[in-house]
Scaffold this active site. Sequence first.
Site: not given
Length: 414
Positions: A103-105
């Site tokens: 994931a990444k934000g």
Amino acid sequence: MEINNFKAYCDQFDRAATELGLDENLAALLKYPDRELSVELPLIREDGSLKVFRGYRIQHNDARGPCKGGLRFHPQVDIDEVRALSALMTFKTALVNIPFGGAKGGIHIDPTELTSRELEQLTRTFVRAISPIIGVHTDIPAPDMNTNAQIMAWIMDEYSQTHGYSPGIVTGKPISLGGSKGREEATGVGVSIALREAAKCRNIPLEGASVVIQGYGNVGSWAARTLHSYGCRIIAVSDASGGIFNPNGIDIPELQLHLKNSGSIHNSSLAEPIDNDSLLCLECDFLIPAALGGVIHKMNAECLNCKMVIEGANGPTTPTADEVLWRKNIPVIPDILANAGGVIVSYYEWVQNLQRHYWEEEEISTKMEKKLVDSFYEMSALAHSKKELSYRTAAFMISINRVASAVQMRGRTT
Ligand code: GLU
């Protein structure tokens, strides 16, 4: 130079999927993110005015475990960049074989424009906005560009206020709040370990080897310190405003002192100024891009004058540049291997949080090193087994296979 990070990642994925002969529909399932959340983040500034920011959390794949990946606060953050970075996390965790997905934000913001209180407020608003999709067993954020242990502490606190004490919701925390020993330096140390093994493969002696590092943030500065301790000569380093160069090698402990006292790597007697474009083209043994993505591209790849590139940053080399470097016989140790030290120690931090039992630094660094070195040789064995196979394509092939097998065994394709 505008680079679409997601397109660049897709190109890397496609090469490996083609090499593997992956079924087209399975390839599409693995290539694109599972879930994308875009959130509006209002902030009342200290002067009473309202400012609205845009944030993202993208979960690429969770077949092998909870989604895992950092949080970036940067003006270049947009949905395509976060998409690409989330996918790289899936294949990074798979390559080094830790039980996580990717994931990444990020928030589209220049954090230097905010006061510390505003930054805390915005971080807490972001946590509330993404809280429906994060969780200790679903998605665990971490530091990335312009985020640090303090920001992770605010995330842990905000989440714990509604879910009870939850140190495992985020990694890269301060040690006093359940962070792991060795986490802060892990990515830069990991980059140095990757370089050391790559040097062995190419018979380049480490002692006196010349290294150029673009970026002197967490990754670049820890790589510089570690490689200096290995006996390498760090001949140039840079930050966003420019570089410094000393052909005899920069005294890195002195540079650290200068940075601490003056707040900058510039204006010392340790090295001469050099502009960022010339820095990338310096003659050296190893070039480490450790800043933004897309910095080695078709316009400058031809001028590179190093023996190897070790990718400290995520996505620093565009596919066109990859082809140029291949032709110039400059091997690239890809991001998903070279900078995986950080997420490996994040994994150990999370395990310690779940166990409520904390390990000594030596145990963590020994485990991290073994994982990275084993993965390095797995990748290089595959790359060397076939002509025309880059380290990057080999790394993607190994990790795509692992994710594909998890997806299939979980029954998601039948
Ligand atoms: N942001 C780091 C990376 O790109 C670390 C991620 C993590 O520790 O979860 O690998």
